[in-house]
Design a protein around this motif. Sequence first.
Motif, PDB file in Angstrom:
ATOM      1  N   ASN A   1      10.713  11.150 -86.096  1.00 17.69           N
ATOM      2  CA  ASN A   1      10.719  12.132 -85.015  1.00 17.69           C
ATOM      3  C   ASN A   1      11.811  13.166 -85.267  1.00 17.69           C
ATOM      4  O   ASN A   1      12.996  12.894 -85.104  1.00 17.69           O
ATOM      5  N   VAL A   2      11.403  14.345 -85.681  1.00 12.91           N
ATOM      6  CA  VAL A   2      12.343  15.431 -85.976  1.00 12.91           C
ATOM      7  C   VAL A   2      12.602  16.297 -84.746  1.00 12.91           C
ATOM      8  O   VAL A   2      13.725  16.731 -84.485  1.00 12.91           O
ATOM      9  N   ASN A   3      11.563  16.522 -83.952  1.00 11.19           N
ATOM     10  CA  ASN A   3      11.674  17.508 -82.877  1.00 11.19           C
ATOM     11  C   ASN A   3      12.710  17.157 -81.819  1.00 11.19           C
ATOM     12  O   ASN A   3      13.348  18.051 -81.258  1.00 11.19           O
ATOM     13  N   SER A   4      12.890  15.882 -81.510  1.00 11.74           N
ATOM     14  CA  SER A   4      13.894  15.517 -80.498  1.00 11.74           C
ATOM     15  C   SER A   4      15.279  15.965 -80.929  1.00 11.74           C
ATOM     16  O   SER A   4      16.092  16.382 -80.102  1.00 11.74           O
ATOM     17  N   ILE A   5      15.558  15.892 -82.229  1.00  8.80           N
ATOM     18  CA  ILE A   5      16.871  16.294 -82.746  1.00  8.80           C
ATOM     19  C   ILE A   5      16.998  17.817 -82.755  1.00  8.80           C
ATOM     20  O   ILE A   5      17.979  18.382 -82.255  1.00  8.80           O
ATOM     21  N   THR A   6      16.010  18.503 -83.331  1.00  9.31           N
ATOM     22  CA  THR A   6      16.123  19.958 -83.455  1.00  9.31           C
ATOM     23  C   THR A   6      16.073  20.646 -82.089  1.00  9.31           C
ATOM     24  O   THR A   6      16.832  21.585 -81.833  1.00  9.31           O
ATOM     25  N   LEU A   7      15.198  20.193 -81.207  1.00  8.20           N
ATOM     26  CA  LEU A   7      15.094  20.831 -79.901  1.00  8.20           C
ATOM     27  C   LEU A   7      16.355  20.603 -79.065  1.00  8.20           C
ATOM     28  O   LEU A   7      16.818  21.504 -78.363  1.00  8.20           O
ATOM     29  N   ALA A   8      16.917  19.394 -79.142  1.00  6.33           N
ATOM     30  CA  ALA A   8      18.161  19.133 -78.406  1.00  6.33           C
ATOM     31  C   ALA A   8      19.277  20.036 -78.902  1.00  6.33           C
ATOM     32  O   ALA A   8      20.066  20.575 -78.113  1.00  6.33           O
TER      33      ALA A   8
ATOM     34  N   PRO B   1      14.436   8.635 -85.883  1.00  2.69           N
ATOM     35  CA  PRO B   1      14.982   9.078 -87.173  1.00  2.69           C
ATOM     36  C   PRO B   1      15.729   8.004 -87.946  1.00  2.69           C
ATOM     37  O   PRO B   1      15.832   8.087 -89.167  1.00  2.69           O
ATOM     38  N   ASP B   2      16.274   7.005 -87.251  1.00  3.72           N
ATOM     39  CA  ASP B   2      17.066   5.987 -87.942  1.00  3.72           C
ATOM     40  C   ASP B   2      16.217   4.836 -88.466  1.00  3.72           C
ATOM     41  O   ASP B   2      16.744   3.852 -89.003  1.00  3.72           O
ATOM     42  N   GLN B   3      14.901   4.929 -88.349  1.00  8.09           N
ATOM     43  CA  GLN B   3      14.023   3.880 -88.843  1.00  8.09           C
ATOM     44  C   GLN B   3      13.306   4.326 -90.115  1.00  8.09           C
ATOM     45  O   GLN B   3      13.084   5.515 -90.337  1.00  8.09           O
ATOM     46  N   THR B   4      12.938   3.345 -90.935  1.00 11.01           N
ATOM     47  CA  THR B   4      12.115   3.628 -92.111  1.00 11.01           C
ATOM     48  C   THR B   4      10.656   3.610 -91.681  1.00 11.01           C
ATOM     49  O   THR B   4      10.163   2.581 -91.200  1.00 11.01           O
ATOM     50  N   PRO B   5       9.952   4.721 -91.826  1.00 11.85           N
ATOM     51  CA  PRO B   5       8.574   4.773 -91.327  1.00 11.85           C
ATOM     52  C   PRO B   5       7.648   3.863 -92.122  1.00 11.85           C
ATOM     53  O   PRO B   5       7.665   3.877 -93.361  1.00 11.85           O
ATOM     54  N   PRO B   6       6.841   3.066 -91.449  1.00  9.52           N
ATOM     55  CA  PRO B   6       5.788   2.312 -92.156  1.00  9.52           C
ATOM     56  C   PRO B   6       4.689   3.267 -92.575  1.00  9.52           C
ATOM     57  O   PRO B   6       4.684   4.444 -92.192  1.00  9.52           O
ATOM     58  N   PRO B   7       3.725   2.805 -93.355  1.00 14.98           N
ATOM     59  CA  PRO B   7       2.637   3.683 -93.799  1.00 14.98           C
ATOM     60  C   PRO B   7       1.941   4.361 -92.609  1.00 14.98           C
ATOM     61  O   PRO B   7       1.626   3.712 -91.596  1.00 14.98           O
TER      62      PRO B   7
END
Length: 412
Positions: free
Chosen positions: A208-215, A197-203
């Motif tokens: 990664n959202v699920n690791s945060i929401t599931l935790a 989540p703390d990175q700017t996604p390349p094209p």
Amino acid sequence: MNDFCSQGPPTEFSSQFIDFVPLATESVPLAQARGRVVAELLASPEALPPFARSLMDGYAVQAADTLGCSESTPALLNVVGEIAAGASGRTLGLGPGQAIRIWTGGELPKEADAVVMVEHTRLAGQDAVAVFRPVAPADNMVQAGEDCAPGALLFEAGHRLRVQDLGLLAGLGIATVQVFCRPRVAILSTGDELVPPDQTPPPGKIRNVNSITLAALVEEAGGLPLPCGICPDDFDRMLALCTEALDQADMLLLSGGSSLGRRDFTRQVLAAIPGSTILVPGVSVHPGKPAILARQGNKALFGLPGHAASALVGFLCFVRPLLRLYMGQGPSLGLPTVRAITGQPIFSMVGREEYVRVRLTPQGDGAPPLATPVAGKTGLLGPLVRAHGLLPIGRDVGGLDEGMDATVLLLP
């Protein structure tokens, strides 16, 4: 007022939960017991409060001495002593026509049966007080054991301790509590497209959202999340990470890769873990249909959808009930519910359970709120953010008409 849902998970999962058993128990200090689940019946070891106490600053009296008093005809009582907070009143006697000055929390003498608030009195000399408002027996005081009598049932096994519960236990001198161990839940997100989540996604990449929401969901349910990061779509790497994670965990959540795409390895990985058995290869539920359940002994292995909204709903419907079972609460959803009225027709496909995201709109005159669907695809989080809850529709129901009664599961 909201009730708590005793509804279980979808049938495919609930029928497989029967062989799972609660985790072991442990003793924890009271200061660390908030949110923990009691593992044994708790009874009161003593009376609470242990003595009759004043709730007000004022005068301990015999209520009969104040009968009929008023501003114009006060009751004149002789003041024969004083009891400060923390001081015992057992050594002081109180006869008819007498009063004892008492402070909030002070112990009442044996003969006193009420307290007159200081605001309803005025001094009438050095050792006398005028009472101009009558009191009834038990006014402005609590009796010994009024909160808890000795031996009274406090909590049954399976009760999740709240802040107020801890206060009651502290008042009774219960310094440690026997509770179920918190389930340790390993969380692994899969997919070549994921970045932290703390990175700017390349094209072509997404965060990664699920690791945060599931935790967060694991912690809210009472478990201990063990984040394991991101795994690319590589069978051997995924199998190694899952096997390693299960050495430390009671449950594994694997998000992504649970559908039937060419590079979706979740089912194969869960089947390849030593000692594991696939129990549920999929469910007739929307959203969350690709969910998978496997078992390794008493350890549960879940494959959840990669879409963030589907993974969140899948957790609430499938994972949360088993977490509650592990903690001795039984395999129910355990979510607060509210009765609502459908604000418009709601479509549902016969043959699958539907969990419709809805927003609640209050109505006047005490009427139940209106439940209106929040439109949006299962890959979007925005509809869940705007929703207040989930409206379950059974698999044999082809939708709901406008104006029908419905039960809404409130989101955590």
